[in-house]
Design a protein around this motif. Structure first.
Motif, mmCIF file in Angstrom:
data_model
loop_
_atom_site.group_PDB
_atom_site.id
_atom_site.type_symbol
_atom_site.label_atom_id
_atom_site.label_comp_id
_atom_site.label_asym_id
_atom_site.label_seq_id
_atom_site.Cartn_x
_atom_site.Cartn_y
_atom_site.Cartn_z
ATOM 1 N N LEU A 100 37.293 -1.220 1.919
ATOM 2 C CA LEU A 100 36.659 -2.590 2.045
ATOM 3 C C LEU A 100 37.395 -3.565 2.426
ATOM 4 N N LEU A 101 38.710 -3.487 2.173
ATOM 5 C CA LEU A 101 39.660 -4.431 2.585
ATOM 6 C C LEU A 101 40.171 -4.442 3.915
ATOM 7 N N HIS A 102 40.217 -5.616 4.985
ATOM 8 C CA HIS A 102 40.955 -5.489 5.966
ATOM 9 C C HIS A 102 42.287 -5.530 6.023
ATOM 10 N N ARG A 103 43.258 -4.853 6.819
ATOM 11 C CA ARG A 103 44.567 -4.774 6.775
ATOM 12 C C ARG A 103 45.126 -6.343 6.999
ATOM 13 N N HIS A 104 46.329 -6.596 6.278
ATOM 14 C CA HIS A 104 47.075 -7.774 6.592
ATOM 15 C C HIS A 104 46.267 -9.140 6.239
ATOM 16 N N GLU A 105 45.283 -9.034 5.137
ATOM 17 C CA GLU A 105 44.447 -10.246 4.953
ATOM 18 C C GLU A 105 44.869 -10.430 3.349
ATOM 19 N N PRO A 106 45.599 -11.307 2.978
ATOM 20 C CA PRO A 106 46.091 -11.567 1.571
ATOM 21 C C PRO A 106 44.743 -11.757 0.591
ATOM 22 N N HIS A 107 45.076 -11.400 -0.547
ATOM 23 C CA HIS A 107 43.731 -11.661 -1.725
ATOM 24 C C HIS A 107 44.438 -11.769 -3.022
#
Length: 237
Positions: A100-107
């Protein structure tokens, strides 16, 4: 781009070419990234034991487009989490993040929630509660947070009332089923809102609501961790 050592979690590891590993890594500052650990499968590689799912490791890498190369890995001083008793749950959480997480998007808030979940998984009696809270926080981080304190008309949720939860709209008052809706009690919605899921009925309803909400994001491709858990359970039975 080169990145110096910073704390990350290994989400997934698989064989890559003859002697390397392909890693899915979760960084607080850089989000989900994919790295090649060259020679990561060889016996002489000192980092081999570190690169296991659920391990917190200080990692350095160089990135080229979508795929980076691991350049350093050291143990984290605070890596004292033992999830051995909850491996299938940890694999499930990791698979959700990979899917579910896109690459290189900080969370950063989700990184903290993940770390909290791993620590709480050591308490097997509260495993399902921990999982539901993490799923809720994951949906929030992705921008799909559930409406839990007000119905579709803007009225406050009542604990003694039943609702039909409508995808992308929220809880609709009334007992009559609506297309694509899921019946859920106000008590469950408020329990999720306050992360108070001690009641068994509330916890069971929360599981169905989370499964429905996440299922819409995951699509038709089944979760491998869920199939693995079911296979292991059937063998034990």
């Amino acid at each position: 781009m080169r990145t110096e050592l910073n704390p990350c979690y290994i989400l997934h590891s698989r064989n890559y070419r003859e002697t390397s590993l392909l890693l899915d890594v979760f960084s607080r500052r850089h989000g989900r990234i994919s790295l090649v650990a060259k020679g990561g499968r060889t016996q002489k590689n000192a980092s081999r034991a570190l690169l296991q799912p659920g391990r917190k490791v200080n990692i350095a890498w160089s990135m080229r487009r979508e795929l980076g190369t691991l350049s350093g890995a050291e143990p984290c001083p605070d890596n004292d989490i033992n999830t051995a008793g909850s491996l299938f749950t940890m694999f499930y959480i990791n698979e959700l993040l990979v899917r579910l997480l896109h690459r290189h998007e900080p969370h950063p808030e989700l990184f903290d929630a993940y770390e909290t979940a791993l620590r709480r998984l050591t308490d097997r009696a509260r495993e399902q509660l921990t999982l539901r809270i993490f799923e809720k926080r994951l949906l929030e981080a992705l921008g799909y947070g559930l409406a839990l304190d007000a119905d579709t008309a803007g009225n406050a949720i009542r604990p003694d009332q039943d609702y039909n939860y409508l995808p992308e709209r929220g809880p609709l008052p009334g007992r009559a089923a609506a297309p694509d809706s899921l019946k859920v009690s106000g008590r469950t919605l408020l329990g999720l809102a306050h992360e108070d899921l001690a009641d068994k009925v509330v916890l069971a309803e929360a599981k169905q609501l989370m499964r429905s909400s996440l299922g819409r994001l995951l699509g038709d491709k089944p979760l491998q961790s869920r199939a693995l858990y079911q296979f292991n359970t059937s063998k034990q039975g």
